[in-house]
Scaffold this motif. Structure first.
Motif, PDB file in Angstrom:
ATOM      1  N   ARG A 117       0.694   0.734 -14.706  1.00 49.88           N
ATOM      2  CA  ARG A 117       1.684  -0.264 -14.240  1.00 49.88           C
ATOM      3  C   ARG A 117       1.841  -0.171 -12.723  1.00 49.88           C
ATOM      4  NH1 ARG A 117       4.394  -2.240 -17.852  1.00 49.88           N
ATOM      5  NH2 ARG A 117       4.474  -0.305 -19.043  1.00 49.88           N
ATOM      6  N   ILE A 118       1.921   1.049 -12.219  1.00 49.35           N
ATOM      7  CA  ILE A 118       2.044   1.234 -10.768  1.00 49.35           C
ATOM      8  C   ILE A 118       0.818   0.669 -10.064  1.00 49.35           C
ATOM      9  CG2 ILE A 118       2.124   2.957  -8.921  1.00 49.35           C
ATOM     10  CD1 ILE A 118       3.767   4.737 -10.841  1.00 49.35           C
ATOM     11  N   SER A 119      -0.355   0.973 -10.587  1.00 49.75           N
ATOM     12  CA  SER A 119      -1.605   0.468 -10.001  1.00 49.75           C
ATOM     13  C   SER A 119      -1.610  -1.059  -9.962  1.00 49.75           C
ATOM     14  CB  SER A 119      -2.798   0.989 -10.814  1.00 49.75           C
ATOM     15  OG  SER A 119      -3.994   0.378 -10.409  1.00 49.75           O
ATOM     16  N   ASP A 120      -1.188  -1.680 -11.045  1.00 49.28           N
ATOM     17  CA  ASP A 120      -1.152  -3.136 -11.135  1.00 49.28           C
ATOM     18  C   ASP A 120      -0.188  -3.718 -10.114  1.00 49.28           C
ATOM     19  OD1 ASP A 120      -0.338  -5.868 -12.422  1.00 49.28           O
ATOM     20  OD2 ASP A 120      -2.047  -5.212 -13.621  1.00 49.28           O
ATOM     21  N   HIS A 121       0.996  -3.122  -9.992  1.00 46.72           N
ATOM     22  CA  HIS A 121       2.002  -3.627  -9.060  1.00 46.72           C
ATOM     23  C   HIS A 121       1.596  -3.387  -7.609  1.00 46.72           C
ATOM     24  CE1 HIS A 121       4.265  -4.708 -12.405  1.00 46.72           C
ATOM     25  NE2 HIS A 121       5.231  -3.809 -12.407  1.00 46.72           N
ATOM     26  N   ILE A 122       0.891  -2.278  -7.351  1.00 41.86           N
ATOM     27  CA  ILE A 122       0.391  -2.037  -5.997  1.00 41.86           C
ATOM     28  C   ILE A 122      -0.514  -3.190  -5.577  1.00 41.86           C
ATOM     29  CG2 ILE A 122      -1.247  -0.638  -4.652  1.00 41.86           C
ATOM     30  CD1 ILE A 122      -0.118   1.841  -5.999  1.00 41.86           C
ATOM     31  N   ILE A 123      -1.422  -3.560  -6.470  1.00 42.46           N
ATOM     32  CA  ILE A 123      -2.361  -4.642  -6.156  1.00 42.46           C
ATOM     33  C   ILE A 123      -1.608  -5.944  -5.902  1.00 42.46           C
ATOM     34  CG2 ILE A 123      -4.254  -6.054  -7.064  1.00 42.46           C
ATOM     35  CD1 ILE A 123      -5.038  -3.509  -8.713  1.00 42.46           C
ATOM     36  N   CYS A 124      -0.695  -6.293  -6.804  1.00 42.90           N
ATOM     37  CA  CYS A 124       0.002  -7.577  -6.690  1.00 42.90           C
ATOM     38  C   CYS A 124       0.864  -7.646  -5.437  1.00 42.90           C
ATOM     39  CB  CYS A 124       0.854  -7.819  -7.932  1.00 42.90           C
ATOM     40  SG  CYS A 124       1.639  -9.451  -7.945  1.00 42.90           S
ATOM     41  N   ASN A 125       1.691  -6.636  -5.208  1.00 45.39           N
ATOM     42  CA  ASN A 125       2.632  -6.704  -4.084  1.00 45.39           C
ATOM     43  C   ASN A 125       1.946  -6.583  -2.732  1.00 45.39           C
ATOM     44  OD1 ASN A 125       4.868  -7.254  -5.578  1.00 45.39           O
ATOM     45  ND2 ASN A 125       5.953  -5.353  -5.133  1.00 45.39           N
ATOM     46  N   THR A 126       0.883  -5.783  -2.657  1.00 49.31           N
ATOM     47  CA  THR A 126       0.178  -5.691  -1.374  1.00 49.31           C
ATOM     48  C   THR A 126      -0.557  -6.988  -1.066  1.00 49.31           C
ATOM     49  OG1 THR A 126      -1.748  -4.632  -2.448  1.00 49.31           O
ATOM     50  CG2 THR A 126      -0.104  -3.185  -1.460  1.00 49.31           C
ATOM     51  N   ARG A 145      -3.705   3.461  -5.028  1.00 48.08           N
ATOM     52  CA  ARG A 145      -4.424   2.967  -6.203  1.00 48.08           C
ATOM     53  C   ARG A 145      -5.662   3.846  -6.428  1.00 48.08           C
ATOM     54  NH1 ARG A 145      -8.457  -2.084  -6.317  1.00 48.08           N
ATOM     55  NH2 ARG A 145      -8.630  -2.441  -8.546  1.00 48.08           N
ATOM     56  N   GLU A 146      -6.306   4.232  -5.329  1.00 48.21           N
ATOM     57  CA  GLU A 146      -7.473   5.119  -5.431  1.00 48.21           C
ATOM     58  C   GLU A 146      -7.078   6.468  -6.039  1.00 48.21           C
ATOM     59  OE1 GLU A 146     -11.268   6.811  -4.988  1.00 48.21           O
ATOM     60  OE2 GLU A 146     -10.603   4.724  -4.967  1.00 48.21           O
ATOM     61  N   HIS A 147      -5.908   6.982  -5.682  1.00 48.45           N
ATOM     62  CA  HIS A 147      -5.445   8.263  -6.240  1.00 48.45           C
ATOM     63  C   HIS A 147      -5.223   8.144  -7.750  1.00 48.45           C
ATOM     64  CE1 HIS A 147      -5.363   9.541  -2.227  1.00 48.45           C
ATOM     65  NE2 HIS A 147      -4.097   9.305  -1.912  1.00 48.45           N
ATOM     66  N   ILE A 148      -4.711   6.988  -8.191  1.00 50.95           N
ATOM     67  CA  ILE A 148      -4.527   6.769  -9.635  1.00 50.95           C
ATOM     68  C   ILE A 148      -5.878   6.738 -10.332  1.00 50.95           C
ATOM     69  CG2 ILE A 148      -3.763   5.092 -11.370  1.00 50.95           C
ATOM     70  CD1 ILE A 148      -1.452   4.377  -9.481  1.00 50.95           C
ATOM     71  N   TYR A 149      -6.856   6.096  -9.716  1.00 48.90           N
ATOM     72  CA  TYR A 149      -8.202   6.054 -10.305  1.00 48.90           C
ATOM     73  C   TYR A 149      -8.812   7.449 -10.402  1.00 48.90           C
ATOM     74  CZ  TYR A 149      -8.406   0.948 -10.163  1.00 48.90           C
ATOM     75  OH  TYR A 149      -8.186  -0.379 -10.393  1.00 48.90           O
ATOM     76  N   GLU A 150      -8.490   8.285  -9.452  1.00 42.80           N
ATOM     77  CA  GLU A 150      -8.981   9.668  -9.506  1.00 42.80           C
ATOM     78  C   GLU A 150      -8.368  10.422 -10.687  1.00 42.80           C
ATOM     79  OE1 GLU A 150      -8.080  11.282  -5.711  1.00 42.80           O
ATOM     80  OE2 GLU A 150      -9.699  10.204  -4.671  1.00 42.80           O
ATOM     81  N   ILE A 151      -7.116  10.088 -11.011  1.00 42.75           N
ATOM     82  CA  ILE A 151      -6.476  10.694 -12.190  1.00 42.75           C
ATOM     83  C   ILE A 151      -7.167  10.198 -13.460  1.00 42.75           C
ATOM     84  CG2 ILE A 151      -4.338  10.843 -13.530  1.00 42.75           C
ATOM     85  CD1 ILE A 151      -2.809  10.536 -10.842  1.00 42.75           C
ATOM     86  N   TYR A 152      -7.415   8.884 -13.545  1.00 45.23           N
ATOM     87  CA  TYR A 152      -8.166   8.349 -14.689  1.00 45.23           C
ATOM     88  C   TYR A 152      -9.497   9.087 -14.844  1.00 45.23           C
ATOM     89  CZ  TYR A 152      -5.263   4.052 -14.436  1.00 45.23           C
ATOM     90  OH  TYR A 152      -4.248   3.143 -14.415  1.00 45.23           O
ATOM     91  N   GLU A 153     -10.173   9.229 -13.712  1.00 47.98           N
ATOM     92  CA  GLU A 153     -11.504   9.837 -13.723  1.00 47.98           C
ATOM     93  C   GLU A 153     -11.452  11.258 -14.265  1.00 47.98           C
ATOM     94  OE1 GLU A 153     -15.327   9.728 -10.672  1.00 47.98           O
ATOM     95  OE2 GLU A 153     -13.290   9.600  -9.884  1.00 47.98           O
ATOM     96  N   GLU A 154     -10.399  11.967 -13.936  1.00 52.82           N
ATOM     97  CA  GLU A 154     -10.240  13.342 -14.426  1.00 52.82           C
ATOM     98  C   GLU A 154      -9.946  13.355 -15.922  1.00 52.82           C
ATOM     99  OE1 GLU A 154     -10.928  17.028 -14.019  1.00 52.82           O
ATOM    100  OE2 GLU A 154     -10.832  15.846 -12.161  1.00 52.82           O
ATOM    101  N   MET A 275       8.027   0.111 -10.030  1.00 58.67           N
ATOM    102  CA  MET A 275       7.226   1.277  -9.640  1.00 58.67           C
ATOM    103  C   MET A 275       8.097   2.526  -9.551  1.00 58.67           C
ATOM    104  SD  MET A 275       4.251  -0.005  -7.001  1.00 58.67           S
ATOM    105  CE  MET A 275       5.064  -1.264  -6.023  1.00 58.67           C
ATOM    106  N   TRP A 276       9.296   2.376  -9.017  1.00 54.50           N
ATOM    107  CA  TRP A 276      10.219   3.513  -8.977  1.00 54.50           C
ATOM    108  C   TRP A 276      10.583   3.960 -10.387  1.00 54.50           C
ATOM    109  CZ3 TRP A 276      10.783   6.160  -4.708  1.00 54.50           C
ATOM    110  CH2 TRP A 276      10.665   5.532  -3.461  1.00 54.50           C
ATOM    111  N   GLN A 277      10.829   3.009 -11.261  1.00 51.50           N
ATOM    112  CA  GLN A 277      11.175   3.342 -12.641  1.00 51.50           C
ATOM    113  C   GLN A 277       9.999   3.988 -13.376  1.00 51.50           C
ATOM    114  OE1 GLN A 277      14.254   3.180 -13.945  1.00 51.50           O
ATOM    115  NE2 GLN A 277      14.951   2.423 -11.955  1.00 51.50           N
TER     116      GLN A 277
END
Length: 404
Positions: A117-126, A145-154, A275-277
């Motif tokens: 959700r955070i990744s999605d909102h980062i894309i939209c709001n930026t 967003r890249e940091h979130i992808y790194e978590i997915y990757e792990e 995103m805060w929530q």
């Protein structure tokens, strides 16, 4: 309409309208879809939306695939938050099979979905910021967003189209590196998000471009079937995580942010607060996991959960089960069900009819982009072209999900 000849308004025969194709290859249209605009100068008189350029018949393909092989199709709808689609599909099949999930699995899934959700909102709001000329905010926040992808990757080895998880749980447990990266993200992202808000929330140019632009009433939003941040920006506090909890969301304490006017600025503010929530929910999930038995990352459903690879390579029984599950050799119960999750841009639903066979008899994806986008043409009437571009960004339309 013959676009080769001039079109005149009824009330002013001397006024010539210009036909403008916004898309299907325009970089501001967020994918391959088109709007045929009738323009009076810079102002849009009327619009006709054209979709289907990348329609891939996912629903019909899914009806010829075993349940396990449908997950990658869901990745390719809203690919900005594909794990939510994956989890929604897995939960749909688990409801069909009446699988009881361990709490620890629910909490691990919640972490993944809230990061999505955070990744999605980062894309939209930026991108809203980018379309109003604020490139700095786009570049500054997008790195997270890249940091979130790194978590997915792990967690699963993939980044964008993750194919994350399995029917009955996750493919593997989170390792210590994954937990460490999540902790690092929770520590660093709030600082960046706060700075992002400081750059835009009270920015005179940004407010002038977004406040009172493309405002939608609650009545219109509901009549068009809007869900997600678009609906909540109008003041309706509908959130699937609250109204029909799944994955143990009832165990979490969080707020559902709402707006008042339903304009672009409200949509931006709602996503920021979400995103805060989401970070608040992830912190609670990490704390709750500590109270659950370690090492549990799937339910005990040997008929539908793939056995570990090491067993498949060394045990004939495990190899047989692996083959039967992947090739769809096991019948599922006869049932008609609907399951929905709260996606990044609205309610993502799966309507499944099973006739007792090994593949869905009928399957329909409720795609929020498809439902929400219905109003774009009507909203565009009377709007400046430059405002219509920002409006499209604020609607968070993903072409892969729009067409499916």
């Amino acid at each position: 309409m013959d676009h080769n000849h001039p079109v005149y308004t009824d009330n002013d025969p001397q006024s010539e309208l210009v036909t403008l194709n916004l898309g299907p290859t325009h970089p501001a249209t967020h994918g391959v879809f088109q709007n045929v605009l009738q323009m009076d100068g810079e102002r849009i008189v009327s619009a006709v939306s054209t979709i289907g350029y990348i329609h891939r018949a996912f629903e019909k393909i899914a009806e010829h695939r075993p349940f396990y092989q449908i997950t990658p199709l869901t990745d390719r709808m809203n690919y900005c938050s594909s794990p939510i689609n994956n989890m929604g599909w897995h939960m749909t099949v688990e409801k069909l099979l009446d699988i009881k999930m361990p709490k620890r699995v629910d909490y691990l899934r919640v972490i993944i979905m809230e990061l999505s959700r955070i990744s999605d909102h980062i894309i939209c709001n930026t991108i809203i910021g980018q379309d109003t000329g604020a490139t700095t905010t786009f570049l500054y926040l997008f790195q997270f967003r890249e940091h979130i992808y790194e978590i997915y990757e792990e967690i699963c080895g993939a980044r964008l189209t993750t194919n994350i998880g399995r029917i009955g749980g996750l493919e593997r447990d989170f390792n210590e590196i994954a937990f460490a990266k999540i902790d690092k993200f929770l520590k660093e992202f709030p600082v960046a998000l706060k700075e992002f808000e400081n750059l835009l929330n009270r920015n005179r140019i940004f407010i002038d471009r977004t406040a009172d632009v493309a405002a939608v009433s609650q009545e219109n939003a509901l009549s068009y079937g809007w869900t997600g941040p678009l609906l909540r920006a109008t003041g309706v506090d509908y959130d699937v995580r609250i109204t029909d909890p799944y994955s143990s969301y009832q165990d979490f304490d969080f707020e559902v942010p709402v707006g008042t006017k339903g304009d672009i600025y409200d949509r931006y503010l709602v996503r920021n607060e979400e995103m805060w929530q989401s970070m608040r929910i992830i912190e609670q999930a990490l704390e709750k996991i500590k109270g659950e038995p370690k090492g549990i990352f799937h339910a005990e459903v040997p008929d539908f959960y793939l056995p570990p690879k090491q067993e498949v390579y060394n045990n004939m029984e495990a190899l047989i089960y692996h083959f039967k599950i992947v090739m769809g050799e096991l019948d599922a119960p006869k049932a008609e069900i609907y399951h929905a999750v709260e996606g990044g841009n609205g309610e993502v639903g799966f309507y499944l009819i099973n006739d007792g066979g090994r593949t869905p008899y009928r399957l329909h994806f409720r795609r929020p982009s498809f439902v929400n986008y219905q109003m774009f043409a009507k909203m565009s009437e009377g709007m400046l072209l430059s405002d219509a571009i920002i409006n499209m960004s604020s609607m968070n339309v993903i072409a892969g999900e729009l067409d499916a």
